[in-house]
Motif scaffolding. Structure first.
Motif, PDB file in Angstrom:
ATOM      1  N   ILE A 146       0.847  -1.207   0.000  1.00 13.74           N
ATOM      2  CA  ILE A 146       0.000   0.000   0.000  1.00 13.74           C
ATOM      3  C   ILE A 146       0.877   1.250   0.000  1.00 13.74           C
ATOM      4  O   ILE A 146       0.667   2.176  -0.783  1.00 13.74           O
ATOM      5  CB  ILE A 146      -0.929   0.033   1.233  1.00 13.74           C
ATOM      6  CG1 ILE A 146      -1.845  -1.178   1.244  1.00 13.74           C
ATOM      7  CG2 ILE A 146      -1.774   1.295   1.229  1.00 13.74           C
ATOM      8  CD1 ILE A 146      -2.570  -1.385   2.564  1.00 13.74           C
ATOM      9  N   VAL A 147       1.884   1.269   0.894  1.00 14.04           N
ATOM     10  CA  VAL A 147       2.766   2.442   0.997  1.00 14.04           C
ATOM     11  C   VAL A 147       3.518   2.650  -0.321  1.00 14.04           C
ATOM     12  O   VAL A 147       3.646   3.771  -0.817  1.00 14.04           O
ATOM     13  CB  VAL A 147       3.741   2.282   2.189  1.00 14.04           C
ATOM     14  CG1 VAL A 147       4.770   3.399   2.204  1.00 14.04           C
ATOM     15  CG2 VAL A 147       2.972   2.266   3.506  1.00 14.04           C
ATOM     16  N   MET A 148       3.989   1.541  -0.933  1.00 13.06           N
ATOM     17  CA  MET A 148       4.702   1.617  -2.209  1.00 13.06           C
ATOM     18  C   MET A 148       3.792   2.176  -3.306  1.00 13.06           C
ATOM     19  O   MET A 148       4.204   3.013  -4.112  1.00 13.06           O
ATOM     20  CB  MET A 148       5.191   0.217  -2.584  1.00 13.06           C
ATOM     21  CG  MET A 148       6.091   0.153  -3.791  1.00 13.06           C
ATOM     22  SD  MET A 148       6.626  -1.533  -4.114  1.00 13.06           S
ATOM     23  CE  MET A 148       5.204  -2.206  -4.936  1.00 13.06           C
ATOM     24  N   ILE A 186      -2.742   5.117   7.296  1.00 10.20           N
ATOM     25  CA  ILE A 186      -3.048   3.863   6.608  1.00 10.20           C
ATOM     26  C   ILE A 186      -2.665   2.672   7.482  1.00 10.20           C
ATOM     27  O   ILE A 186      -3.396   1.683   7.559  1.00 10.20           O
ATOM     28  CB  ILE A 186      -2.348   3.825   5.227  1.00 10.20           C
ATOM     29  CG1 ILE A 186      -3.127   4.717   4.259  1.00 10.20           C
ATOM     30  CG2 ILE A 186      -2.261   2.409   4.683  1.00 10.20           C
ATOM     31  CD1 ILE A 186      -2.426   5.008   2.980  1.00 10.20           C
ATOM     32  N   THR A 187      -1.513   2.776   8.166  1.00 15.10           N
ATOM     33  CA  THR A 187      -1.078   1.705   9.062  1.00 15.10           C
ATOM     34  C   THR A 187      -2.106   1.481  10.169  1.00 15.10           C
ATOM     35  O   THR A 187      -2.451   0.336  10.488  1.00 15.10           O
ATOM     36  CB  THR A 187       0.303   2.038   9.678  1.00 15.10           C
ATOM     37  OG1 THR A 187       1.232   2.291   8.608  1.00 15.10           O
ATOM     38  CG2 THR A 187       0.827   0.896  10.526  1.00 15.10           C
ATOM     39  N   LEU A 188      -2.625   2.572  10.733  1.00 13.97           N
ATOM     40  CA  LEU A 188      -3.621   2.452  11.806  1.00 13.97           C
ATOM     41  C   LEU A 188      -4.921   1.823  11.293  1.00 13.97           C
ATOM     42  O   LEU A 188      -5.526   0.984  11.966  1.00 13.97           O
ATOM     43  CB  LEU A 188      -3.900   3.829  12.426  1.00 13.97           C
ATOM     44  CG  LEU A 188      -2.734   4.442  13.216  1.00 13.97           C
ATOM     45  CD1 LEU A 188      -3.068   5.867  13.644  1.00 13.97           C
ATOM     46  CD2 LEU A 188      -2.375   3.584  14.430  1.00 13.97           C
ATOM     47  N   VAL A 189      -5.339   2.213  10.073  1.00 13.57           N
ATOM     48  CA  VAL A 189      -6.535   1.615   9.455  1.00 13.57           C
ATOM     49  C   VAL A 189      -6.313   0.111   9.251  1.00 13.57           C
ATOM     50  O   VAL A 189      -7.185  -0.715   9.540  1.00 13.57           O
ATOM     51  CB  VAL A 189      -6.866   2.297   8.101  1.00 13.57           C
ATOM     52  CG1 VAL A 189      -7.926   1.521   7.326  1.00 13.57           C
ATOM     53  CG2 VAL A 189      -7.329   3.732   8.318  1.00 13.57           C
ATOM     54  N   PHE A 190      -5.111  -0.225   8.774  1.00 13.80           N
ATOM     55  CA  PHE A 190      -4.725  -1.619   8.494  1.00 13.80           C
ATOM     56  C   PHE A 190      -4.761  -2.448   9.785  1.00 13.80           C
ATOM     57  O   PHE A 190      -5.297  -3.558   9.804  1.00 13.80           O
ATOM     58  CB  PHE A 190      -3.315  -1.607   7.887  1.00 13.80           C
ATOM     59  CG  PHE A 190      -2.956  -2.850   7.132  1.00 13.80           C
ATOM     60  CD1 PHE A 190      -3.646  -3.211   5.985  1.00 13.80           C
ATOM     61  CD2 PHE A 190      -1.889  -3.653   7.538  1.00 13.80           C
ATOM     62  CE1 PHE A 190      -3.285  -4.352   5.262  1.00 13.80           C
ATOM     63  CE2 PHE A 190      -1.533  -4.790   6.827  1.00 13.80           C
ATOM     64  CZ  PHE A 190      -2.243  -5.138   5.690  1.00 13.80           C
ATOM     65  N   ILE A 191      -4.203  -1.888  10.872  1.00 19.57           N
ATOM     66  CA  ILE A 191      -4.189  -2.587  12.165  1.00 19.57           C
ATOM     67  C   ILE A 191      -5.628  -2.765  12.689  1.00 19.57           C
ATOM     68  O   ILE A 191      -6.006  -3.856  13.132  1.00 19.57           O
ATOM     69  CB  ILE A 191      -3.331  -1.819  13.196  1.00 19.57           C
ATOM     70  CG1 ILE A 191      -1.843  -1.880  12.795  1.00 19.57           C
ATOM     71  CG2 ILE A 191      -3.517  -2.378  14.613  1.00 19.57           C
ATOM     72  CD1 ILE A 191      -0.940  -0.936  13.578  1.00 19.57           C
ATOM     73  N   ALA A 192      -6.422  -1.688  12.610  1.00 17.83           N
ATOM     74  CA  ALA A 192      -7.808  -1.740  13.098  1.00 17.83           C
ATOM     75  C   ALA A 192      -8.620  -2.779  12.325  1.00 17.83           C
ATOM     76  O   ALA A 192      -9.366  -3.576  12.919  1.00 17.83           O
ATOM     77  CB  ALA A 192      -8.452  -0.359  12.970  1.00 17.83           C
ATOM     78  N   MET A 193      -8.461  -2.789  10.990  1.00 18.74           N
ATOM     79  CA  MET A 193      -9.212  -3.728  10.160  1.00 18.74           C
ATOM     80  C   MET A 193      -8.820  -5.172  10.494  1.00 18.74           C
ATOM     81  O   MET A 193      -9.678  -6.065  10.564  1.00 18.74           O
ATOM     82  CB  MET A 193      -8.938  -3.423   8.677  1.00 18.74           C
ATOM     83  CG  MET A 193     -10.011  -3.969   7.758  1.00 18.74           C
ATOM     84  SD  MET A 193      -9.662  -3.604   6.037  1.00 18.74           S
ATOM     85  CE  MET A 193     -10.157  -1.898   5.924  1.00 18.74           C
TER      86      MET A 193
END
Length: 485
Positions: A146-148, A186-193
């Motif tokens: 995602i970051v890339m 995005i990392t926080l969204v990814f962790i939450a999901m």
């Protein structure tokens, strides 16, 4: 900047990423330690070696100039991914669960590229730390992708990804001040999901460890499972519906979720790419349901569930299997082979060619037909309400050509290495599209990649890297012009 000085920023970034991977190896060490499994020592020693190498690279290149040129960004992308895969393979090899470093490298590449092809059998009885490491590799790979896709590929103008350049950084200025904050959001969204998915799996009856590992590989659209029978092992419609929901969520651009958290719901509802993706899934699930029903393998609503699960799993590149869809008839084999290439949305964890490229292609064809019919008219191709530049169309066309050429060459090499035609074709397709299972008895949804030769495994690992890094980033390194100042 010439010579070694040009490599210093590249080595600096690679060092940081490798050291981070080494630190991540301590998590499966803790899992094994808690389970009273001696494999924790393997992870601890792998972590030490990996962190020492990463920190050594970082210290040796401190003070390197900040900022990366296009050439350095391309080099950094390829070198860092290969280094991470090489070190990620160490605990797999040292644990003895695979017989050779080739197998460990293949498994690690499949993990970090979120492909999901495996060479390991006996997953049901494998050590808990090792199963957690495979899941963590896919989770980290999904986040890295995602970051890339947001920061690196649009800058390199690869395969039409520049369509998302202005959008990503306009968004950054409007919502958050810096790209680093976008990555953090995005990392926080990814962790939450991942957390929500794990809780849902537990409620559906999975044990805590199975739920966490499957949540990591579902949201990352990776497909590694803790069972040889994949999701089908649980024989639970609730588990499959949860997987369906989170595979779809993982294949939608994560920037849209960041905007939703800011209270902006319109972008996700108005996004052309999301609408096309959902429309495509609706049509293909219906087709899959007909095949499952009329083959008399899965009737009625049971057929709908299996069709939805397997179509979404293959389209998004997750690669879980709930049943052997190869038994739905010869037309089903062709159907799954075709949808394998499609992929999800750009800026998601999904793989494949990506929906937006098909949209750009259709728009370009429509514009050309209009121009032929009305030579004096002025027509522009549009995407998400904005005109598409000619160089974006050219970039997408180049991507399609390169993807097709890479697929043909890889298929021929696999066929020459001794595989039958179906296995060679689907193996090349599943590697380049980062899907996981292929077709046929050997690498189909009911098989795995263990019986392939070392040569075939290295070819497929190369295909996975090529597909995951969007072709150009890797292939450009083979041009002599790239290395000239």
């Amino acid at each position: 900047m010439t010579g070694l000085a040009e490599f210093r920023p590249v080595m600096l970034v690679t060092g940081v990423l490798v050291a981070t991977l080494g630190a991540a190896m301590l998590l499966p060490a803790l899992v094994d330690l808690a389970a009273d499994n001696d494999d924790w020592m393997i992870f601890a020693s792998s972590a030490m070696v990996t962190m020492l190498f990463g920190l050594g690279l970082f210290i040796a290149n401190r003070g390197a100039p900040k900022g990366l040129s296009t050439r350095q960004a391309m080099l950094m992308t390829v070198i860092s991914w290969v280094a991470l895969v090489a070190f990620g393979a160490l605990p797999l090899h040292w644990s003895g669960i695979v017989p050779s470093y080739t197998d460990a490298f293949f498994e690690s590449m499949s993990g970090l590229t979120t492909t999901g092809a495996t060479v390991i059998t006996g997953l049901d009885t494998a050590p808990p730390g090792l199963l957690f490491w495979r899941g963590l590799l896919q989770w980290l790979g999904g986040l890295g992708i995602i970051v890339m896709a947001i920061a690196v590929l649009p800058m390199l103008q690869i395969g039409g990804m520049q369509l998302f350049k202005a959008e990503a950084f306009d968004t950054a200025e409007k919502i958050l001040p810096r790209a680093t904050q976008i990555s953090m959001s995005i990392t926080l969204v990814f962790i939450a999901m991942t957390g929500i998915c794990a809780i849902a799996y537990m409620v559906a009856g999975m044990s805590a460890d199975d739920a966490v590992i499957h949540a990591m590989t579902t949201v990352a659209t990776g497909g590694f499972s803790t069972k040889d029978g994949s999701i089908g092992h649980f024989n639970s419609s609730a588990v499959e519906w949860i997987a369906i929901v989170f595979m779809v969520l993982g294949a939608i651009p994560f920037l849209l979720y960041v905007q939703m958290l800011q209270g902006r719901f319109r972008p996700i509802l108005a996004d052309d790419q999301v609408k096309a993706f959902m429309g495509f899934l609706a049509v293909t699930i219906l087709a899959g349901w007909m095949m499952a029903h009329f083959s008399e393998n899965h009737l009625g609503m049971d057929g709908l569930r299996h069709a939805a699960f397997n179509v979404i799993s293959i389209t998004t590149g997750t690669g879980y299997a709930s049943t052997d869809y190869g038994l739905w008839g010869p037309h089903a084999v062709a159907f799954f082979f075709i949808i394998m290439f499609v992929g999800g949305c750009a800026g998601s964890t999904s793989c494949g060619i990506k929906i937006f490229r098909f949209q750009v292609l259709v728009e370009a064809v429509r514009q050309h037909i209009s121009q032929v019919m009305y030579p004096n008219g002025v027509f522009r191709a549009h995407f998400n309400g904005k005109p598409i530049e000619d160089r974006v169309v050219a970039s997408v066309m180049s991507f399609f050509f390169l993807f097709t050429a890479s697929f043909v060459i890889l298929s021929i090499l696999l066929k020459m290495s001794g595989l039958d035609t179906l296995t060679a074709l689907s193996g090349a397709g599943t590697a380049l599209s980062n899907v996981g299972p292929g077709l046929g008895e050997i690498i189909g949804p009911a098989g795995n990649f263990q019986s392939l030769t070392d040569t075939q495994k290295w070819l497929l690992a190369g295909g996975m890297l090529l597909g995951r890094l969007e072709l150009f980033t890797v292939l450009v390194l083979f041009l002599p012009r790239f290395w000239r100042s």
